[in-house]
Enzyme design. Structure first.
Site, PDB file in Angstrom:
ATOM      1  CG  ASP A 157      87.607  69.095  17.517  1.00  5.60           C
ATOM      2  OD1 ASP A 157      86.726  69.356  18.877  1.00  5.60           O
ATOM      3  OD2 ASP A 157      88.769  68.424  17.567  1.00  5.60           O
ATOM      4  CB  THR A 164      89.003  59.497   9.861  1.00 10.73           C
ATOM      5  OG1 THR A 164      89.749  59.059  11.908  1.00 10.73           O
ATOM      6  CG2 THR A 164      88.871  58.401   9.602  1.00 10.73           C
ATOM      7  N   GLY A 207      88.265  70.878  21.920  1.00 11.42           N
ATOM      8  CA  GLY A 207      88.986  71.860  20.729  1.00 11.42           C
ATOM      9  C   GLY A 207      90.048  72.802  20.932  1.00 11.42           C
TER      10      GLY A 207
HETATM   11  O1  F6P Z   1      89.382  65.467  18.226  1.00  9.51           O
HETATM   12  C1  F6P Z   1      88.537  65.947  18.834  1.00  9.51           C
HETATM   13  C2  F6P Z   1      89.371  66.064  20.716  1.00  9.51           C
HETATM   14  O2  F6P Z   1      89.034  66.157  21.559  1.00  9.51           O
HETATM   15  C3  F6P Z   1      89.561  67.352  20.326  1.00  9.51           C
HETATM   16  O3  F6P Z   1      89.171  68.844  21.037  1.00  9.51           O
HETATM   17  C4  F6P Z   1      91.072  66.961  21.701  1.00  9.51           C
HETATM   18  O4  F6P Z   1      91.210  67.744  21.925  1.00  9.51           O
HETATM   19  C5  F6P Z   1      91.211  65.344  21.421  1.00  9.51           C
HETATM   20  O5  F6P Z   1      89.949  65.128  20.876  1.00  9.51           O
HETATM   21  C6  F6P Z   1      91.607  64.933  23.161  1.00  9.51           C
HETATM   22  O6  F6P Z   1      91.368  63.534  22.666  1.00  9.51           O
HETATM   23  P1  F6P Z   1      92.206  62.276  23.389  1.00  9.51           P
HETATM   24  O7  F6P Z   1      91.642  62.547  24.462  1.00  9.51           O
HETATM   25  O8  F6P Z   1      91.520  61.097  23.288  1.00  9.51           O
HETATM   26  O9  F6P Z   1      93.924  62.431  23.116  1.00  9.51           O
END
Ligand code: F6P
Length: 359
Positions: A136, A114, A179
């Site tokens: 994160d 973002t 993470g």
């Molecule tokens: O950016 C935060 C986060 O929680 C990461 O740690 C994780 O890998 C990712 O988002 C997963 O996000 P989504 O399932 O929404 O794509």
């Protein structure tokens, strides 16, 4: 003054708490201000989906998880992409809609991606302020991001609960913590939850050292072990591979992360019963902790004060107990990874926690 606001990327606890801090500040302190809530992150700015938000929209949301605005993931690399079907880029559409909405500024609540897009919009002449969101905790230039500490509490509770059942059964339990790129959440929750082994993306591990630690514990009479594994953790061998090849190699074995394969190896080579626990998106859901509510109130109201002063092209940052800001162009594209010499890593090692690497 017309202020646009959006929440972008993966959600986290405290997005609404920050919106509340911002909204209340603006309506208390900026005469004739109007807040425009943009739906579903940059997606809503690209498609022109928005609504006026009044004072009452910002009430009763301090402890509500998720985001009242909705969110979406809009990969940065596609922002400036032209196609035969659509020669106007997403970035250009956002600029057009910003103008059409007659916005004086735009506040974006989001993570590293973002912020990259916020810097791009700022370079196109838009007045942008980024606010540091993510479980994160990897936004460059800020001590902490909102949402992180709530996720630490959730992940810690998960490890705590796994701990008792692991002890009852004499099992090795692997808890996979969110993470993908950085291990802050795993480091904090791993130590807070009393994990015996912590595996982070920043410290590729030697499988033999992990096995050795479990054997040593067994020799000391400890039949169970807890391993906190970051989603993005990898072995030393995997670290030598390109990400694409690493993912392909894992997919061939039927895994997306290292956790399942490691559990299998521990079972075979140490001869203990293993289980994998993945709390997943639970770490991003639900009410923010009191700490995150306080932080979010500060971040939101501080963002309002920047708008009042006409300070744009920045991202709000936390230094100690003070609010400050970084220029978007200085932090975009950078990441705050866990340094190998972080004091928490030292303290953990000093009490016998293994990171699966040579000290
Ligand atoms: O950016 C935060 C986060 O929680 C990461 O740690 C994780 O890998 C990712 O988002 C997963 O996000 P989504 O399932 O929404 O794509």
């Amino acid at each position: 003054m017309k202020i646009g606001v959006l929440t972008s990327g993966g959600d986290c606890p405290a997005l609404n708490a920050v919106l509340r801090g911002l909204g209340k500040y603006v309506y208390e302190n900026i005469p004739k201000a109007e807040i425009i809530g943009i739906a579903d992150g940059y997606g809503g700015l690209i498609d022109g989906e928005y609504r006026k938000m009044s004072r009452s929209d910002f009430s009763g949301i301090l402890n509500v998880g998720g985001t009242i605005l909705g969110t979406s993931r809009q990969p940065f690399k596609k922002m400036t992409l032209k196609t035969d079907d659509d020669p106007v880029t997403k970035a250009e559409k956002m600029k057009e809609n910003y103008k059409a909405m007659k916005l004086d500024c735009l506040v974006t609540l989001g993570g590293a991606g973002t912020h990259k897009s916020a810097a791009l919009l700022s370079s196109l002449g838009l007045n942008v302020i980024g606010l540091p969101k993510t479980i994160d905790n990897d936004i460059y230039g800020t001590d902490v991001t909102f949402g992180f500490h709530t996720a630490v509490e959730i992940a810690t509770e998960c490890i705590d609960r796994v701990h008792t059942t692991a002890a009852s059964h004499g099992r090795t339990m692997l808890v996979e913590i969110m993470g993908n790129k950085v291990g802050w959440l795993t480091l904090y929750a791993g130590i807070a939850g009393g994990a015996d082994i912590i595996l982070l993306p920043e410290l590729p591990f030697d499988t033999e050292r992990v096995l050795k630690k479990i054997r040593e514990r067994a020799e000391e009479g400890k039949a169970f072990s807890i391993i906190a594994v970051a989603e993005g953790a990898m072995t030393e061998e995997e670290a030598k591979m390109k990400k694409k090849d690493r993912m392909a190699a894992r997919a061939e074995k039927g895994y997306t992360t290292v956790t399942g394969e490691l559990a299998g190896l521990i079972g075979q080579q140490v001869g203990v019963d293993t289980r994998v626990v993945v709390p997943g998106h639970m770490q991003r859901g639900g009410a923010p902790s009191p700490y995150d509510r306080l932080l979010s109130t500060q971040i939101g109201s501080y963002a309002g004060s920047l708008i009042k002063q006409g300070i744009f092209g920045v991202s709000v940052a936390v230094r100690g107990e003070q609010m400050t800001y970084n220029r978007l162009e200085d932090i975009a594209g950078k990441q705050k990874a866990v340094p190998a010499d972080h004091p928490l890593i030292k303290a953990a090692r000093d009490i016998g926690i293994s990171f699966g690497v040579k000290r």
